[in-house]
Design an enzyme around this catalytic site. Structure first.
Site, mmCIF file in Angstrom:
data_model
loop_
_atom_site.group_PDB
_atom_site.id
_atom_site.type_symbol
_atom_site.label_atom_id
_atom_site.label_comp_id
_atom_site.label_asym_id
_atom_site.label_seq_id
_atom_site.Cartn_x
_atom_site.Cartn_y
_atom_site.Cartn_z
ATOM 1 N N LEU A 18 0.815 -1.216 0.000
ATOM 2 C CA LEU A 18 0.000 0.000 0.000
ATOM 3 C C LEU A 18 0.841 1.256 0.000
ATOM 4 C CD1 LEU A 18 -2.686 -1.066 2.635
ATOM 5 C CD2 LEU A 18 -2.947 -1.007 0.157
ATOM 6 N N GLY A 19 2.047 1.194 0.551
ATOM 7 C CA GLY A 19 2.885 2.382 0.594
ATOM 8 C C GLY A 19 4.257 2.060 1.151
ATOM 9 N N GLY A 22 10.543 6.042 4.420
ATOM 10 C CA GLY A 22 11.748 5.835 5.197
ATOM 11 C C GLY A 22 11.480 5.143 6.508
ATOM 12 N N LYS A 41 1.771 -2.870 8.985
ATOM 13 C CA LYS A 41 2.812 -1.859 8.910
ATOM 14 C C LYS A 41 4.088 -2.430 9.513
ATOM 15 C CE LYS A 41 3.557 3.069 9.811
ATOM 16 N NZ LYS A 41 2.935 4.302 10.314
ATOM 17 N N ASP A 124 1.467 15.170 14.542
ATOM 18 C CA ASP A 124 1.733 15.177 13.097
ATOM 19 C C ASP A 124 0.422 15.137 12.323
ATOM 20 O OD1 ASP A 124 3.365 15.301 10.866
ATOM 21 O OD2 ASP A 124 3.633 13.135 10.723
#
Length: 862
Positions: A18-19, A22, A41, A124
């Site tokens: 999916l992505g 870094g 993840k 964030d």
């Protein structure tokens, strides 16, 4: 920790990526226990502290507007899979209306309130970390920079989002810095009020379509955050007090609790001018508002200081391919003239559909659009429709899951979409229409197979009933741009030709409100001529717009699009340049055999001394070349202006058969491999087709033929008789293609999507009895080893696979084995000695940038 597609992580099977970043990677996976898709993840080792922090932060939260955590492993987190576009992608499509922005903001605030109550500060918050599901549910993501317990210590270099990201990721740095609270930018103590500041920045960006704090680099962006006061005069009155409270630079004066945001929302019951007028009792309110409005209107008309209207000018600029990609064939301009969709190939060899707003420097890829889709836009510029893998689909330009609308087995360029929700698309048998909500396609025009090979590239006119389209004639007198109507009978379409042109035409409304324009290509020049859509009549002389202009894919598709104010063109249509290069079975490359060119359809002669391939030149024409591999010498074999492709060798190496669009093709031709004689027609039919293999005994040619009902099928052309006869070998509702004879001629391997996924299968020949699956988990581009004991294929990713196959005394198929990673989607073939000749990206790109011209119609009035 990088994971392989198809591998297992505990009970989770990795389906796709999916992505990447870094910090690690995010994968789509399948939970075999609960039969649900999840997001996994993984963490790069140097970010393990941040990774652990995110796991602990999310685990402490349980709120419908926060991405949920399901499981935690030693170096991975299993989370809720959130479908849909990010808020950032939605904002790229334009400012969000107030009545849509408020519910989004309320859900973001609810998520922050739940986190703050548990003493968790996100730190964030930005549009890229907020997703909106197709049902409209907001999900806040990425608590990797979260701080548990407040107030937190001053932001350190280890945790500051402006410092943890690589300096090469400039857009990410600026994007994160633009949402930092002033105290966070100065490295001071940070608490929940930093999230409230970021919430205010996000709300401002939703309503205005741009950030309140910007700069050309990191320093300027942070300086803007610390010093600049955003202009809130244009903000809707209902949210102005809320924005002021959130964007107070002094945290002690800022809104102290995000849960109080609703107290600052003003009920929108009066015009903007009411904000400057003292509010009297209700009975006196409306007369005062009316008087104030009239007074302001009078001042606006009379005021001597009013700025004179700007004189429009012609402005041009270029769009290059996104980093680490090259353009491929297709592009399309949104009807509002503000966004461009295009296809580009990435480093993984996959071609994806991208969208870029013209007022942005960043393009975004759309999910589930792999394999060179052909895009066209909805009339409101919100949706993109495209043909892919035998289906017509649509996807929101802001991102999200794609939807299948109907079968569309042949890809004949883009379609068109009217305001009533009717989509029109082309094919070899004519034009068809379908609802934008999906359904069964209905015939609109029928191509006359005695005169035409296809109807393609339709464009609706303003009334949504009439359209223009291209007829691909078998001769010049039957080719050109025609007008049609949804009310026409399919067997009796309008026969008036508007423009005699070999390529498709465009329609653009006039910026001055008068008659519009038809744009078409004359040789390599793009011309525009006035056209009255109400009368379906051209007027005046054609005027030069741009020279040169290329084509997309083949000569029939002009490489240009236009709205009333915006024009996009590309001078050539060549895709990325590739070199034919030798590889061994481990993936080790030798020196290239050819220089950079648009090579495709590579195939060896029986002795392996020669290869044949198709090559596209900078005019967009495709021809066949033979290549002396020892001398590294390509020689052009065909010279016709029509596209010649998919070459196959005769077993004795004396002839090459191929498909050509000459004589109204695509039809099968052959020619001596030494070029000593002209081409001869082998087989002609109205269907689209491609040659795939020639049996070793010389008796049969295998080719793919496209049918409107059964999609792609495999057919056999008999070569043992004076009159070559074609008979079906494999026809079904599935999509069969890429057929290859085994060296002994007893079997055929081929690709099929009968399982819902493209896989490689094998059947006996010529009876088609028996069926054996070769690939597992996806497969395409099959090739036989010369001894017939192995089959090569690619699983649709970057790997080249091999499978052991035994046919005597019984058929046995082994497990696929990965030979090497690095396949990037180019053509390849396996030589008699087992080496692999592959067309690999050369690192060069001959496709010109997309040229954008604003106010292009001004040049036509000079």
């Amino acid at each position: 920790m990088a994971l392989e597609i198809g591998s297992q992580v505990g009970p989770y099977e990795i389906i796709g990526i999916l992505g990447k970043g870094g910090m690690g990677e995010v994968y789509r996976a399948r939970d075999s226990r609960l039969q649900r898709d999840v997001a996994i993840k993984t963490s790069a080792q140097r970010f393990s502290e941040r990774f652990e922090r995110e796991a602990r932060a999310i685990a402490a939260l349980n709120h419908p507007n926060i991405c949920q955590i399901y499981d935690v492993g030693p170096n991975y987190i299993v989370m809720e899979l959130v479908e849909g576009a990010t808020l950032g992608e939605r904002i790229q499509a334009g400012a969000i209306p107030l009545d849509e922005a408020i519910p989004i903001a309320e859900q973001i605030a609810a998520a922050l309130q739940d986190a703050h109550e548990k003493r968790i500060t996100h730190r964030d918050l930005k549009p890229g970390n907020i997703k909106i599901t197709p049902e409209g549910r907001v999900k806040v993501l990425d608590f990797g920079l979260a701080k548990i317990g407040h107030p937190s210590a001053p932001a350190s270099s280890d945790n500051s989002p402006t410092l943890t990201m690589g300096m090469t990721e400039v857009g990410m740095i600026l994007g994160t810095a633009a949402y930092m609270a002033p105290e966070q930018a100065r490295g001071k103590t940070v608490d929940a009020r930093a999230d409230i500041w970021a919430f205010g920045v996000v709300l401002y960006e939703m309503l205005h379509g741009q950030r309140p704090f910007r700069g050309e680099d990191l320093t300027e962006t942070l300086a803007s955050v610390v010093k600049d006061k955003p202009d809130l005069s244009a903000a809707p009155r209902r949210v102005r007090r809320l924005l002021e409270a959130c964007l107070e630079k002094d945290p002690s004066k800022r809104l102290q609790s995000i849960g109080d945001m609703r107290l600052l929302l003003v009920e929108d019951i009066a015009p903007e001018v009411a904000a400057t007028v003292p509010v009297p009792p209700p009975s006196k309110l409306w007369p005062i508002l009316a008087a104030a409005s009239l007074a302001l209107a009078g001042i606006a008309v009379w005021a001597p200081w009013r700025t004179p209207p700007l004189t429009p000018e012609i402005v041009s600029f270029e769009i290059s391919a996104p980093p680490k990609t090259v353009f491929t064939n297709w592009m399309a301009l949104a009807p509002d003239g503000k966004k461009v969709a295009f296809t580009a190939r990435g480093e993984d060899g996959q071609v994806r559909l991208w969208v870029r707003p013209l007022d942005s420097l960043e393009a975004k890829p759309l999910a589930n659009t792999i394999s060179n889709p052909v895009p066209f836009w909805s009339p409101d510029s919100r949706w993109i429709a495209y043909q892919l893998e035998g289906k017509l689909r649509k996807v929101e330009a802001a991102g999200g899951p794609s939807q299948i609308l109907c079968d569309a087995p042949t890809n004949f360029g883009s379609g068109t979409w009217n305001t009533d929700g009717t989509i029109l698309f082309g094919g070899p048998d004519g034009l068809k229409k379908v609802s934008s909500n999906g359904g069964v396609p209905q015939v609109v025009t029928k191509a006359d197979s005695s005169k035409e090979s296809a109807h393609s590239m339709p464009v609706f006119l303003p009334d949504g009933k009439h359209f223009i389209y291209h007829r691909d004639g078998l001769s010049p007198e039957n080719s050109g741009e025609y007008a049609g109507s949804l009310d026409d009978k399919p067997d009796a379409p309008t026969s008036t030709r508007l423009v005699a042109t070999e390529s498709s035409a465009l329609y653009a409304p006039a910026a001055d409100g008068g008659a519009g324009y038809i744009l078409f290509r004359r040789e390599r020049a793009l011309m525009a001529q006035r056209f009255d859509p109400s009368k379906l009549a051209l007027a005046g002389e054609a005027t030069l717009v741009a020279d040169p202009v290329g084509n997309m894919s083949t000569n029939r598709f002009v490489n240009a699009f236009a709205s009333d104010h915006t024009l996009i063109v590309r001078e050539t249509g060549i895709v990325d340049l590739r070199q034919l290069t030798w590889f061994d079975r481990t993936g080790k490359a030798s020196e290239p055999v050819t220089g950079p060119a648009a090579w495709a359809n590579v195939v060896f002669s029986s002795d392996g001394k020669l290869a044949a391939a198709s090559r596209r030149d900078d005019q967009g024409n495709v021809d066949i070349y033979t290549i002396d591999l020892a001398r590294k010498l390509p020689t052009r074999l065909t010279f016709n202006r029509a596209a010649d492709a998919t070459p196959i060798w005769s077993p004795d190496g004396t002839r090459i058969a191929f498909v050509s669009e000459r004589e109204g093709g695509p039809n099968l031709f052959w020619k001596p491999a030494n070029g000593a004689a002209t081409e001869e027609l082998l087989y002609k039919s109205p269907e689209e087709k491609a040659a795939t293999d020639w049996s070793r005994d010389g008796r049969f040619i295998l080719f793919r033929s496209t049918n409107s009902k059964t999609k792609n099928d495999l057919w056999v052309l008999s070569m043992g008789e004076a009159e070559h006869k074609a008979t079906p070998f494999l026809t079904s509702d599935a999509d069969e293609q890429q057929g290859r004879f085994s060296p002994d001629g007893r079997y055929v391997i081929y690709g099929s999507d009968e399982s819902g996924t493209q896989e490689i299968y094998m059947r006996s020949f010529p009876d088609g009895a028996g069926k054996w699956q070769i690939s597992k988990g996806g497969g395409t581009n099959p090739r036989w080893a010369r001894d017939g004991k192995e089959v090569f294929f690619t699983p649709g990713g970057a790997n080249l696979m091999a499978v052991k196959v035994t046919t005597s005394p019984a058929v046995q198929v082994g497990d696929p084995v990965k030979l090497f990673t690095g396949y990037d989607g180019g053509a390849y073939d396996v030589s008699p000695d087992g080496r692999i000749l592959m067309a690999v990206t050369s690192g060069q790109n001959s496709v010109n940038p997309i040229k954008v011209v604003l106010n292009w119609q001004l040049a036509l009035r000079k």
